[in-house]
Design an enzyme around this catalytic site. Sequence first.
Site, PDB file in Angstrom:
ATOM      1  CE  LYS A  76     -50.918 -33.438 168.797  1.00  0.00           C
ATOM      2  NZ  LYS A  76     -50.421 -35.015 168.571  1.00  0.00           N
ATOM      3  CB  SER A 151     -47.098 -35.787 170.012  1.00  0.00           C
ATOM      4  OG  SER A 151     -48.231 -36.121 169.099  1.00  0.00           O
ATOM      5  CB  SER A 175     -49.194 -38.970 169.419  1.00  0.00           C
ATOM      6  OG  SER A 175     -47.838 -39.139 169.249  1.00  0.00           O
TER       7      SER A 175
END
Lengths: 483, 95
Positions: A76, A151, A175
């Site tokens: 990420k 997210s 998330s």
Amino acid sequence: MINKSIKELSRMLRSGQVSSLELAQEYLKRIDKLNPEINAFVTVDPELTLSQAKHADILISKGHQNPLTGIPIAQKDIFVAKGWKTTCGSKMLENFIGPYDAGVIEKFDNAGAVNLGKTNMDEFAMGSSNETSYFGKVKNPWDRDRVPGGSSGGSAAAVAARLCVAATGTDTGGSIRQPASLCGLSGLKPTYGTVSRYGMIAFASSLDQAGPMARSCEDMALMMNVMGGFDERDSTSLNRPVEDYSRDLNKPLQGLRIGLPKEYFGEGLDTGVDQVIQQSISEFRKLGAEFVDISLPNTKLSIPVYYVLAPAEASSNLSRFDGVRYGYRAPEYNDLIDMYCKTRAQGFGAEVKRRILIGTYVLSAGYYDAYYLKAQQIRRLIAQDFINAFEECDIILGPTAPSTAFKTGEKADDPVAMYLQDIYTIAVNLAGLPGMSIPAGFAGNLPVGLQIIGNYFDESRMLNVGHAYQQVTDWHSRMPEGI
Amino acid sequence: MSLSSSDVKRIAHLARIEVSDEEVEETLKKLSGILGLIEQMQAVDTTGIAPMSHSQEVNQRLREDVVTKTNQRELFQSLAPSVEDGLYLVPKVIE
């Protein structure tokens, strides 16, 4: 090849059936082909990736034993990685090249894992749809008109479209779990303090926690064995003995007490999602688990509490982006204050600015007690709900998200509607507990995630529960069409 | 608690984020929606409940006061928008 487990791939790497270089090349090819549409990756750097793969092949030839050695994963874009562009989904960091490695990056590097690239995300991890990224929306591989969740939506889409074997995510209010649910994969948010936050760009420090996103619980256990553990550079990292998260995978579930919180099955839950969860409950019955009705009475309050505490912490954390030492600086300004104000107005997107403003407001003179202190008090009530529940059950089960993936744009202009996506996930962060989502079926051709919440440090048991389920179902190995 | 346009301007200044006159209305609408959500907390009686700032009741660790990092000024300066002679440049603040 693309639907194999980490264990299988690791075996193939060791027996010489495939090299790490070949694996990395295959995945880079897939990214080349599919990423222009799905937009799961914001940065790929084949040169860096292939040099890591060559290094992994050397480690394997020398008998290096970590199951992650030579496995192509994605990171990420919230993790600072040396030499890699690290944007956090923001214009503010559009050209920021990581000057050091985050704890998580370092651990994967040491294990010999191969980084395929940095995945797209909601800006500064603020969002539940991946629509707030400065680098464009991510498409859900199951239905490209729909969001992947957020997210960690880039990581979720990348794993779902088999653009990597596994990925990292971070979870402040859901998330990891919500995008895992919406994209049909497994995602684990560990107990707060288990995975290092060093070099993980901060959103809400008392809630942020990194974890694995992968096909299966077995893969996640192997990822956790690399990711987990003490890091003295993270002031809230917990110094506990090293764990083998795969140790309990094959334990029988006979006699396991599973709690069903009535608040997770009420108003607001999509009927299609509910049906899938009910079916999974029958599966667990067959596996020998027992069910108990429990109550988490303060569930509804978790959203207002979160939207005080998380923005408050964010407003403080994001004050570092001022256009002085790194990141974006406005091209024109009158004086120092004006430079800050213009830099932040231009560098941050709308949702990030909203949260900073809310955070600034709730912390401002005269409002602190009514908002921030009050929220911290209710946070204790929410945590206490779970402590009480775990006296009656070993594990809690429910839906991860109230619905399947929604259409792109559907909630983009209504922050409050977007926030309600996290109704079943946020309380877990507030309490600091581990939570996990695994694929449990489909509603209208879209994946549905089953949430499993464990007591503090009970990740091994959660992975055991998920693994047992994945031995008798195949939802986790289903792949979207057209990939 | 309802917000006014001047509140938005004040908060934006505290947060060092410029909000133009055209943006104030929309910002006010969105912030008011979020504050409406937050308002649900006020119905809860929290008398006597200790605030919880953190999920693990642990204290900050101490370490030996020794040098652990090397100086990387050049590397870090290479990331800055404006530098000169090893210093970060900002607009003049003292006449």
